[in-house]
Design a protein around this motif. Structure first.
Motif, PDB file in Angstrom:
ATOM      1  N   GLN A  21       0.819  -1.205   0.000  1.00  0.00           N
ATOM      2  CA  GLN A  21       0.000   0.000   0.000  1.00  0.00           C
ATOM      3  C   GLN A  21       0.853   1.256   0.000  1.00  0.00           C
ATOM      4  OE1 GLN A  21      -2.347  -1.036   3.431  1.00  0.00           O
ATOM      5  NE2 GLN A  21      -4.007  -1.890   2.204  1.00  0.00           N
ATOM      6  N   ASP A  24       1.733   1.803  -3.508  1.00  0.00           N
ATOM      7  CA  ASP A  24       0.594   2.396  -4.218  1.00  0.00           C
ATOM      8  C   ASP A  24       0.565   3.903  -4.025  1.00  0.00           C
ATOM      9  OD1 ASP A  24      -0.346  -0.054  -5.126  1.00  0.00           O
ATOM     10  OD2 ASP A  24      -1.843  -0.260  -3.524  1.00  0.00           O
ATOM     11  N   THR A  25       0.745   4.322  -2.780  1.00  0.00           N
ATOM     12  CA  THR A  25       0.718   5.746  -2.451  1.00  0.00           C
ATOM     13  C   THR A  25       1.857   6.481  -3.141  1.00  0.00           C
ATOM     14  OG1 THR A  25      -0.366   5.310  -0.335  1.00  0.00           O
ATOM     15  CG2 THR A  25       0.805   7.396  -0.543  1.00  0.00           C
ATOM     16  N   ALA A 199      -8.705   3.306   0.776  1.00  0.00           N
ATOM     17  CA  ALA A 199      -8.157   3.632  -0.544  1.00  0.00           C
ATOM     18  C   ALA A 199      -8.824   4.896  -1.055  1.00  0.00           C
ATOM     19  CB  ALA A 199      -8.389   2.471  -1.506  1.00  0.00           C
ATOM     20  N   VAL A 206      -4.051   4.963  -6.243  1.00  0.00           N
ATOM     21  CA  VAL A 206      -4.659   4.862  -4.917  1.00  0.00           C
ATOM     22  C   VAL A 206      -3.694   5.380  -3.857  1.00  0.00           C
ATOM     23  CG1 VAL A 206      -5.437   3.229  -3.139  1.00  0.00           C
ATOM     24  CG2 VAL A 206      -6.177   2.937  -5.500  1.00  0.00           C
ATOM     25  N   TRP A 208      -3.381   5.213   0.233  1.00  0.00           N
ATOM     26  CA  TRP A 208      -3.924   4.527   1.408  1.00  0.00           C
ATOM     27  C   TRP A 208      -3.832   5.453   2.611  1.00  0.00           C
ATOM     28  CZ3 TRP A 208      -6.652   0.145   1.100  1.00  0.00           C
ATOM     29  CH2 TRP A 208      -6.564  -0.571  -0.093  1.00  0.00           C
TER      30      TRP A 208
END
Length: 283
Positions: A21, A24-25, A199, A206, A208
């Motif tokens: 995550q 993702d960020t 999310a 995305v 988080w």
């Protein structure tokens, strides 16, 4: 002056932000770095909130202080503090954001006052040295996997009596509740009350995010930091993503902004708002 605040540390049992995550960020912020200091990340409402952090840091720490910026973005805050006479180490989890900050410092002839490092808030153990103050604007700490670890590292890096000044995304935003509830999007209206990382979409990526009440946030820092003050940001004013409403009703919203300035630090009201601005002092 210290303000009493019931302590309620964040409940880690609902899951931490994972390494995947975090990546993702990072990708999300890398994707918007080229234009993040334009309308996407610096509209009129954001500028107003940004200036409140600037002025708070200036009240709390004298010019000449050494500052650590957690989540520097494209460097707008770091450059402003350099102009005001501070030395800044600007850090961010997004390498593209760090590069934008480095370029902005060079273009402003302030590179001698603004150093940069590609470093996430979860990597503070890699830093050494001592700072007079640490600040973070617009919620990078909402993306931290473990606030207690951040607090411990901030205490290590900060001189005794040094200050933290953080702008954090809050749980209770009346505008957001009303905006989505009126459209029948009740699940979206309740997102901030989730106890697990949520999310949040940005640019087909995305981010988080975890949301906090002020007492939850300070609870993670209380072992090392005394609470000095906190206040709501964008309580009466709409949150920045509703900037089009602001533009259509600017004179009315300016009056709401004056209410924010006057009442945002009052008990009960200061626990609400799109963000809260919290000041803590190292014990």
């Amino acid at each position: 002056m210290n303000h009493p605040l019931p302590l309620a540390p964040p409940d880690a049992s609902h899951g931490a932000i994972s390494e995947a995550q975090l990546l993702d960020t990072q990708r999300a912020f890398d994707s918007v770095a080229p234009d993040y200091d334009g309308p996407r990340g610096n509209n009129e409402l954001i500028q107003r909130m940004r200036a409140q952090l600037w002025d708070t840091v200036q009240r709390e720490l004298p010019a000449g202080s050494r500052l650590l910026d957690l989540g520097c973005g494209t460097g707008l805050d770091a450059i402003e503090f350099a102009r005001r006479g501070y030395g800044v180490l600007a850090t961010d989890w997004s390498p593209q954001m760090v590069e934008r900050t480095r370029a902005r410092a060079a273009a402003s002839a302030l590179a001698s006052q603004v150093a940069t490092a590609h470093l996430g808030v979860q990597q503070l153990d890699r830093l050494s040295g001592e700072f007079d103050g640490i600040y973070s604007n617009f919620g990078p700490l909402n993306c931290a996997p473990d606030l207690a670890t951040v607090a411990r590292e901030c205490a290590r890096l900060l001189r005794p009596g040094g200050k933290l000044v953080f702008s954090v995304i809050g749980r209770l935003c009346p505008w957001e509740l009303g905006h989505y509830a009126m459209r029948g999007r009740f699940r979206r209206a309740a997102v901030r009350w989730a106890r697990k990382p949520m999310a949040v979409g940005m640019n087909r990526h995305v981010i988080w995010t975890r949301y906090y009440l002020p007492r939850e946030f300070h609870g993670a820092f209380a072992a090392h930091f005394a609470l000095a003050s906190y206040r709501a940001l964008s309580l009466f004013l709409p949150p920045p993503y509703l900037v089009e409403f602001y533009r259509r009703h600017e004179r009315y919203c300016e009056r709401l902004g004056r209410l924010d300035d006057r009442l945002g630090g009052w008990p009960f009201l200061r626990d609400m708002g799109d963000h809260f601005l919290i000041v803590m002092q190292r014990r």
